[in-house]
Motif scaffolding. Structure first.
Motif, PDB file in Angstrom:
ATOM      1  N   THR A  70       0.723  -1.329  -0.338  1.00  0.00           N
ATOM      2  CA  THR A  70      -0.073  -0.025   0.170  1.00  0.00           C
ATOM      3  C   THR A  70       0.700   1.203   0.297  1.00  0.00           C
ATOM      4  OG1 THR A  70      -2.119  -1.559   1.166  1.00  0.00           O
ATOM      5  CG2 THR A  70      -1.701   1.867   1.156  1.00  0.00           C
ATOM      6  N   SER A  71       1.915   1.505   1.011  1.00  0.00           N
ATOM      7  CA  SER A  71       2.986   2.250   1.134  1.00  0.00           C
ATOM      8  C   SER A  71       3.569   2.938  -0.305  1.00  0.00           C
ATOM      9  CB  SER A  71       3.718   2.457   1.849  1.00  0.00           C
ATOM     10  OG  SER A  71       5.019   3.073   1.894  1.00  0.00           O
ATOM     11  N   TYR A  74       1.183   3.737  -3.137  1.00  0.00           N
ATOM     12  CA  TYR A  74       1.249   4.968  -3.222  1.00  0.00           C
ATOM     13  C   TYR A  74       1.695   6.163  -3.497  1.00  0.00           C
ATOM     14  CZ  TYR A  74       0.619   9.644  -0.748  1.00  0.00           C
ATOM     15  OH  TYR A  74       0.060  10.655  -0.599  1.00  0.00           O
ATOM     16  N   LYS A 103      -4.927   5.648  -0.474  1.00  0.00           N
ATOM     17  CA  LYS A 103      -4.404   4.615   0.513  1.00  0.00           C
ATOM     18  C   LYS A 103      -5.085   3.653   1.465  1.00  0.00           C
ATOM     19  CE  LYS A 103      -0.664   6.938   2.668  1.00  0.00           C
ATOM     20  NZ  LYS A 103       0.303   8.167   3.790  1.00  0.00           N
ATOM     21  N   THR A 402       1.782   4.583  11.383  1.00  0.00           N
ATOM     22  CA  THR A 402       1.273   5.645  10.057  1.00  0.00           C
ATOM     23  C   THR A 402       0.538   6.920  10.240  1.00  0.00           C
ATOM     24  OG1 THR A 402      -1.041   4.748  10.111  1.00  0.00           O
ATOM     25  CG2 THR A 402       0.712   3.860   8.708  1.00  0.00           C
ATOM     26  N   SER A 455       5.677   7.187   2.599  1.00  0.00           N
ATOM     27  CA  SER A 455       4.557   8.054   1.927  1.00  0.00           C
ATOM     28  C   SER A 455       4.169   8.517   3.732  1.00  0.00           C
ATOM     29  CB  SER A 455       3.513   6.406   1.688  1.00  0.00           C
ATOM     30  OG  SER A 455       3.796   5.714   3.096  1.00  0.00           O
TER      31      SER A 455
END
Length: 468
Positions: A70-71, A74, A103, A402, A455
């Motif tokens: 995901t990071s 992104y 995200k 995060t 990210s």
């Protein structure tokens, strides 16, 4: 299917593909490509101990479900959509909720066609529907936003046609404004109803009296109140009655300057049935699998993401390339449609090709039309890959942090009219400043450097690491 097309190209071009890489090289490549950083020593050691059949494919599956995926993806979309925390020139208007939205879409593996539709059809309050950030990114520049939409999601550059007929693509200036009319009903503004206007006028009067009574103490209060209130009330609304007109200097015989143009899709064929929000017709035309460039545009971009080179180098203007309808491009587009625009599934197919497991190609490719992928093309690591690999040495679990302030920020900015008092706004501004100052409080640090993934780094952080 992809391997078969490449094998055919090798025979036709009389070239030999590169040999396959060893396990050590593969592990590093897989981690860098899929989750955007080198493996830690523990991760590398764990892979070496695995004895299952097809363990390379199992690693690919594992990494595609890793939070680092995901990071990393992104970062791809941050570049593509020009994401940043300072979303526009409205003070107190933060891009964090929009960033979180992107995200979340990646983490949930939202189908690509649905992802595009949700962005382009977004409306309502930014704090309730942060997908509207797509339009707020270009606040006050709707035609620029339309041009960006064409490049990003269709691989079609219509920018020239804004000023004159485009001789290279056969788009006329009139067609540009007809397409612009499809998105013209958008109104990005404060909730500008009568009740709000009266309340805001009352606030301004009260602020003027405070400034008059004590200019030094209340210095800057007018701007502070105005900026904060505008940011809290931001909303994307649809105004069906809005019309698009040709520019004042329109100079073609088919119409006159400032004539109202009828909304049409770029090809002039899309039907108009949703007059209350013309975007519905425009977007349905765009994301249709039969659209000539919608699917091919994104598979071309993902191919570069994985293999280091676009199939069509002019990636945001793919209309005139002989490669647009090549066998390879058609196969890739068909696969993406077959998996129902499932990005993870599509990328899994790319990572499982023989091509991804071959040694890198380091030669020249002057003739892009005849280039054959005998191996992934050598490319530099991105700044994000370098940074994330460095912090994975200092931080054993770099994905653990995060940013969480976006939720608090969105709740803070959801302000009703009853809270719009001078004292209430002052209190809100103090809370806003507290939230913004504390967003990295829980982040691991080494000296003054935050050991967080790229990210999670925004463009206003004074300790902005090597990425600045």
């Amino acid at each position: 299917k992809i391997d078969a097309v490449l094998e055919k190209q090798y025979k036709t071009s009389n070239v030999q593909p590169k040999p396959f890489v060893n396990e050590e090289t593969f592990v590093r490549r897989a981690y860098l490509s899929i989750i955007g950083r080198n493996p830690t020593f523990e991760e590398y050691s764990s892979y070496q101990k695995v004895t299952v059949v097809n363990k390379r494919f199992e690693l690919i599956k594992f990494l595609l479900k890793h939070p680092g995926y995901t990071s990393n993806l992104y970062n791809f979309w941050a570049d593509t959509l020009r994401l940043r925390e300072r979303l526009n020139n409205l003070n107190n208007f933060n891009g964090g909720p929009y960033i979180d939205y992107i995200k979340d879409c990646i983490a949930a593996n939202k189908p690509y066609n649905v992802f595009v539709k949700d962005l382009l059809l977004s409306n309502g309050s930014y704090y309730d529907n942060p997908a509207t950030g797509y339009y707020y990114r270009d606040l006050g520049m709707p035609l620029d936003n339309l041009i960006g939409t064409g490049k990003v999601f269709l691989g079609t550059d219509i920018g020239c046609a804004q000023c004159h007929d485009d001789p290279f693509q056969d788009f006329t200036q009139r067609q540009f404004y007809e397409m612009a009319a499809m998105f013209n009903q958008i109104e990005l503004r404060d909730r500008n109803n009568k009740e709000f206007r009266e309340k805001f006028a009352s606030l301004r009067k009260e602020v003027d009296e405070l400034i008059k009574a004590d200019p030094m103490k209340n210095r800057g209060l007018n701007n502070q109140i105005n900026n904060f209130v505008r940011a809290t009330q931001a909303s994307l609304e649809i105004q069906p009655e809005k019309q698009m007109k040709l520019p004042h200097d329109y100079n073609y015989k088919d119409a006159k300057p400032l004539d109202v143009v009828a909304p049409k899709t770029l090809d002039g064929k899309g039907s108009i049935v949703n007059k209350q929000d013309l975007r519905l017709d425009a977007v349905n035309w765009m994301v249709n699998p039969s659209h000539p460039t919608f699917t091919k545009n994104i598979v071309n971009r993902y191919w570069k993401w994985v293999f280091g080179k676009y199939i069509i180098e002019e990636f945001d203007n793919i209309h005139d390339s002989q490669l647009l309808n090549s066998e390879l491009m058609n196969i890739l587009a068909n696969i993406f449609v077959e998996v129902k625009y499932d990005t993870r599934e599509f990328l899994y197919a790319l990572y499982c090709t023989k091509l991804f497991h071959r040694e890198m190609y380091e030669g020249a490719f002057a003739n892009a039309e005849k280039f054959v992928f005998i191996g992934p093309v050598k490319q530099r690591l991105t700044a994000e890959q370098i940074w994330d690999s460095v912090i994975s040495i200092a931080n054993e679990k770099p994905e653990n942090f995060t940013l969480e302030f976006h939720t608090s920020y969105a709740q803070l900015m959801k302000t009703g009219l009853e809270q719009l008092t001078v004292d209430g706004i002052k209190k809100k501004v103090e809370e806003y400043n507290t939230v913004m100052r504390g967003k990295y409080e829980k982040a691991p640090k080494l000296g003054n450097i935050y050991l967080v993934r790229a990210s999670e780094i925004n463009d206003q952080n004074p300790a902005n690491t090597a990425l600045s």
